[in-house]
Each structure stands twice: as C-alpha cells, then as structure tokens.
Motif scaffolding. Sequence first.
Motif, PDB file in Angstrom:
ATOM      1  N   ASN A 213      84.894 -61.793   8.238  1.00 53.71           N
ATOM      2  CA  ASN A 213      84.187 -60.863   7.348  1.00 53.71           C
ATOM      3  C   ASN A 213      84.092 -59.468   7.993  1.00 53.71           C
ATOM      4  O   ASN A 213      84.578 -59.257   9.114  1.00 53.71           O
ATOM      5  CB  ASN A 213      82.775 -61.383   7.027  1.00 53.71           C
ATOM      6  CG  ASN A 213      81.976 -61.707   8.272  1.00 53.71           C
ATOM      7  OD1 ASN A 213      82.086 -61.010   9.288  1.00 53.71           O
ATOM      8  ND2 ASN A 213      81.178 -62.734   8.217  1.00 53.71           N
ATOM      9  N   THR A 214      83.432 -58.568   7.293  1.00 54.07           N
ATOM     10  CA  THR A 214      83.265 -57.192   7.770  1.00 54.07           C
ATOM     11  C   THR A 214      82.437 -57.137   9.050  1.00 54.07           C
ATOM     12  O   THR A 214      82.738 -56.378   9.981  1.00 54.07           O
ATOM     13  CB  THR A 214      82.558 -56.364   6.671  1.00 54.07           C
ATOM     14  OG1 THR A 214      83.304 -56.512   5.467  1.00 54.07           O
ATOM     15  CG2 THR A 214      82.460 -54.905   7.028  1.00 54.07           C
ATOM     16  N   THR A 215      81.394 -57.922   9.104  1.00 55.89           N
ATOM     17  CA  THR A 215      80.503 -57.931  10.271  1.00 55.89           C
ATOM     18  C   THR A 215      81.295 -58.255  11.535  1.00 55.89           C
ATOM     19  O   THR A 215      81.123 -57.618  12.575  1.00 55.89           O
ATOM     20  CB  THR A 215      79.376 -58.981  10.071  1.00 55.89           C
ATOM     21  OG1 THR A 215      78.745 -58.717   8.820  1.00 55.89           O
ATOM     22  CG2 THR A 215      78.362 -58.929  11.187  1.00 55.89           C
TER      23      THR A 215
ATOM     24  N   ILE B 116      82.702 -47.966  -0.070  1.00 55.80           N
ATOM     25  CA  ILE B 116      81.686 -47.994  -1.137  1.00 55.80           C
ATOM     26  C   ILE B 116      80.431 -48.586  -0.508  1.00 55.80           C
ATOM     27  O   ILE B 116      80.489 -49.665   0.082  1.00 55.80           O
ATOM     28  CB  ILE B 116      82.149 -48.881  -2.319  1.00 55.80           C
ATOM     29  CG1 ILE B 116      83.387 -48.260  -2.991  1.00 55.80           C
ATOM     30  CG2 ILE B 116      81.029 -49.070  -3.334  1.00 55.80           C
ATOM     31  CD1 ILE B 116      84.048 -49.146  -4.029  1.00 55.80           C
TER      32      ILE B 116
ATOM     33  N   ASN C 273      76.616 -50.290  -0.246  1.00 56.32           N
ATOM     34  CA  ASN C 273      76.034 -51.406  -0.999  1.00 56.32           C
ATOM     35  C   ASN C 273      74.680 -51.069  -1.619  1.00 56.32           C
ATOM     36  O   ASN C 273      74.099 -51.898  -2.298  1.00 56.32           O
ATOM     37  CB  ASN C 273      75.868 -52.625  -0.092  1.00 56.32           C
ATOM     38  CG  ASN C 273      74.813 -52.411   0.955  1.00 56.32           C
ATOM     39  OD1 ASN C 273      74.859 -51.435   1.712  1.00 56.32           O
ATOM     40  ND2 ASN C 273      73.824 -53.283   1.003  1.00 56.32           N
TER      41      ASN C 273
ATOM     42  N   ASP D 248      84.011 -49.117   6.447  1.00 56.03           N
ATOM     43  CA  ASP D 248      83.512 -50.416   5.990  1.00 56.03           C
ATOM     44  C   ASP D 248      83.989 -50.620   4.548  1.00 56.03           C
ATOM     45  O   ASP D 248      83.479 -49.981   3.623  1.00 56.03           O
ATOM     46  CB  ASP D 248      81.976 -50.384   6.079  1.00 56.03           C
ATOM     47  CG  ASP D 248      81.326 -51.578   5.406  1.00 56.03           C
ATOM     48  OD1 ASP D 248      82.049 -52.421   4.837  1.00 56.03           O
ATOM     49  OD2 ASP D 248      80.081 -51.663   5.449  1.00 56.03           O
TER      50      ASP D 248
ATOM     51  N   ALA E 204      83.814 -53.467   2.799  1.00 55.38           N
ATOM     52  CA  ALA E 204      83.297 -54.726   2.243  1.00 55.38           C
ATOM     53  C   ALA E 204      83.199 -54.704   0.716  1.00 55.38           C
ATOM     54  O   ALA E 204      83.519 -55.688   0.052  1.00 55.38           O
ATOM     55  CB  ALA E 204      81.922 -55.037   2.845  1.00 55.38           C
TER      56      ALA E 204
ATOM     57  N   SER F  46      85.598 -57.655   3.464  1.00 53.56           N
ATOM     58  CA  SER F  46      85.185 -59.027   3.136  1.00 53.56           C
ATOM     59  C   SER F  46      85.734 -59.428   1.766  1.00 53.56           C
ATOM     60  O   SER F  46      85.055 -59.255   0.751  1.00 53.56           O
ATOM     61  CB  SER F  46      83.646 -59.109   3.097  1.00 53.56           C
ATOM     62  OG  SER F  46      83.081 -58.823   4.343  1.00 53.56           O
TER      63      SER F  46
HETATM   64  C1  PLP Z   1      78.829 -52.381   2.515  1.00 52.32           C
HETATM   65  C2  PLP Z   1      78.730 -53.709   3.223  1.00 52.32           C
HETATM   66  N1  PLP Z   1      79.141 -53.802   4.495  1.00 52.32           N
HETATM   67  C3  PLP Z   1      79.096 -54.957   5.167  1.00 52.32           C
HETATM   68  C4  PLP Z   1      78.599 -56.098   4.585  1.00 52.32           C
HETATM   69  C5  PLP Z   1      78.582 -57.369   5.361  1.00 52.32           C
HETATM   70  O1  PLP Z   1      79.496 -58.245   4.806  1.00 52.32           O
HETATM   71  P1  PLP Z   1      79.803 -59.650   5.503  1.00 52.32           P
HETATM   72  O2  PLP Z   1      78.505 -60.405   5.507  1.00 52.32           O
HETATM   73  O3  PLP Z   1      80.818 -60.277   4.621  1.00 52.32           O
HETATM   74  O4  PLP Z   1      80.269 -59.360   6.862  1.00 52.32           O
HETATM   75  C6  PLP Z   1      78.140 -56.052   3.264  1.00 52.32           C
HETATM   76  C7  PLP Z   1      77.577 -57.248   2.619  1.00 52.32           C
HETATM   77  O5  PLP Z   1      76.950 -57.205   1.596  1.00 52.32           O
HETATM   78  C8  PLP Z   1      78.209 -54.828   2.567  1.00 52.32           C
HETATM   79  O6  PLP Z   1      77.799 -54.720   1.306  1.00 52.32           O
END
Ligand code: PLP
Length: 424
Positions: free
Chosen positions: A126-128, A209, A211, A237, A239, A260
């Motif tokens: 994932n992004t994290t 974008i 969140n 980022d 995601a 992600s």
């Molecule tokens: C903009 C953004 N960055 C990072 C994340 C983290 O994503 P993940 O839990 O898939 O690593 C999210 C999750 O909602 C997000 O909206």
Amino acid sequence: MKRRDFLKQTSSGITAAAALTTLSSIQSVFANNLLRLEKQNNKDDYFANLRTEYLLNNEITYFNHGSIGTIPRAIHEAHTGYLKLCESNPWFYMWGEPWAKALAETREKVAEFLGCSAGELAFTHNTTEGFNLLASGLPLKAGDEVVFSSLNHAGAGQCWFHHAKEKDFSVKKFEFPIQEVPNLSKEDIVDIYAKNISEKTRVVVFPHIDNLVGIRYPVKELAKMARKKGVQYVAVDGAQAVGMVDVNLQEMGVDFYAASPHKWLQAPKGTGVLYIRKEVQPDVKPMWVTWGQERWKNSVRIFEDYGTRNLAATLTLGNAVDFQSKLNSKGAAQRRKALRDTFYQTLKNNSKFSWRSPLDADLATSLYTVELKETSSRALFKEMFEKHGYVFRPFESENRNAIRLSLNVFNTFEEIDRFNKIAG
Ligand SMILES: Cc1ncc(COP(=O)(O)O)c(C=O)c1O
C-alpha cells in the motif's frame, strides 16, 4: 502421477506448460466476463447497470470508495482462480517459472497503465509502505528538510517524523488554507507550496489527490517549481488517484509515486505500487533485507522483496488494470464527473450544507466534502448507515464537522436523490 514422473515433467517443461494453460484459462474466463459486460450494457446507460457486477450487499449505498474500494465479481473471480491454482501446488506456483513470467507481465501491464517502465515499479502492500520505504531509505541528514502540508495523509507523513529523530533531519508540516479550497486555482496551489519550500528543503511530499477535500494537485507544475527551487526529491502520494484519474509518471516528472490500487483501481486489498524513477534508485536503501539480496542489485525488485508474498493478489492487479481500462473506454471519467456535478447542484442551495471542495474544474475530483451546519456528522452518519444503509466518511473534530462523499462509476443519480431526500 508418481513423484519421479512429476519431477521429470517439471524439468522437461511439460508441467510448466500445463500450468500456463490453467493460468490462461483464468484469463480467458476474465476476458469473457469483460466481453459479457460490454454486451450487456451496450443498450442504454453502460454504468447504470454496473452495480450487479459487484459483490456489494444490496442494502448498502456505497459512497466511500476513498476509504476502500469494492472489487467487481470478475476481478474477484480471477483472484480466487489464482488462489486456487496456487493451492493446487503452492511450492510450484510461488517459485516456479509460470508465475514468474506472469508476474513480469503484470508488472509490464501496470507500468504501462501508469506511464512508467516496468523497471521503475515495485509491488508493495500500500501507500503507507511506499512512504515508509522512502523515509527510511533516502540519504537525509542534519540540515535537510522534508516539507508537506496539513492535508498530507498520515500514511505519507508520519514516517518522516519517525526517521527525522533518528537521522536528525527536520520535517516541516505547514498549514494548508483549507477554508479557501473552493476558490483555489492550480496557480494558487503551486504558490502555497512555493512559499513553504526553502533552501533547506530536500524532499517535498504532496498528494496527487488528498483525502480530506479531494483537490487534484497540479503534479507536473509542482514538480517543476520544486526542482527550480533546488528540491532534490519530489514524492507523490497517489493513494486516491490511481484508478480515479489518468496517471502518467513520465510526464509528471516526479521521483517517487506510491499508491494503493485497493481503493479506486478495484484491486484486492493489500496491493500497492511504488514508482521509483530509475535515476534515483541507487539513492534509496531498501527497507526489506533478506537472503539473495544480491540478485536484485540494480533492479526495482530490491524494494519489494520481503520474502513470501500473496502472489495471487499481485497478479490480480493486471486484471484490475484491464477492468479499469474497459471502464475508462466507456467514459468512467465523465460518469464520475456527472455524479459529482449532480451532488454539487443538489447540495449547493441547501442551507444545512456548505461545500468545501474545489470548484475549479481542473482541481475537482470524485472525492468531495461538505460541512454540516446543523447536525453532527457522526450523528448523521449513524442514522444514514443504520436506518438507510448509506456508507460515507464523517469527519468530526474540534474545528470540523463534515462528511466526505466519494462515488465511483456504479453509483447512481437515484442514490444521490435519495440521500438528499433523507439527509437534506
Ligand atoms: C491520500 C491517502 N494517502 C495514503 C493513504 C493510506 O493508504 P494505505 O492505508 O492503503 O496505505 C490513504 C488512505 O486512505 C489516503 O487517502
């Protein structure tokens, strides 16, 4: 089959050929599913009938693709097909030739979809994870600064604070003028970041974008400005972007892009991607260190080898790309825009709500937020979920009382209308 015969066949490639046939049969079922989908929905509105292609509970109206996506049956079927195949001989599929080839093809396909080369794309969770890798692996030292805004998600932000202590670099998290978002332009966004970058800044991080209010950041312009100011690394980022908007990494001119696909690309949960521009790969120390590391020297795979992985999920990324490409060819972007415009028109004259997301067409996305003036957002969510089956994201803190709406292609105008009748 006797064990000896099996080994003989494996070494002669016959079993590998049989495995390929099975893999290709999963792919041909998937291709037929796409074809059926096309035929079924050709008659009238392609997207209006799409909902039945998903496993989503009939009682649920899902306005929360920004938190986590839901995958179509066709993608789910391909995923379970790979899982079943793997269980038929785990050792063979995890480390055998057929899936090594399939993995390479998947990487090619996803890389093409994102506008980069396969040698620049690592498969993560994932992004994290992607940002943790960067924060731990970049050569930052005392005197260096990492800059991002208060709209950065913690998954792309927290890791920098953690490693700053260890390596003695600094982190500047500046306040983004969230109240001004509806009236901002591309140029304003570039100015906001430019003002916060100094000669110390070595890394700038921003979302493609975000969140919270769903701004689509002018990535190319931001990267250009940052480079002009001497920033060494531009990390994005993605995601909320991959699957929602077109991504062309080469054109964007950034160094890193973590995403992600389990959100908007409708891929299995726990499938991530990390783009690391070829030229900066030698700068990044891998986060995972394991046996045989030498074999990935000079390869992007050095950033993803954490040992045994769920290869079935990774392979499914290729199916998610195919599915998304089909939706895109049918006008997914226009569909999401029409849903957004309808939501905006519905809420803008309602005194109970105040629109908090960009109005500029260049910055607007399928993720938008409205402030509630009369009800608490948590109370509204509770009522809307428990009594009416709506799922969206409430934000409630000292100075925020908002709900976030994130609709994907299979959502309908009727769902918006019903929302308005109940909540409005
Ligand atoms: C903009 C953004 N960055 C990072 C994340 C983290 O994503 P993940 O839990 O898939 O690593 C999210 C999750 O909602 C997000 O909206």
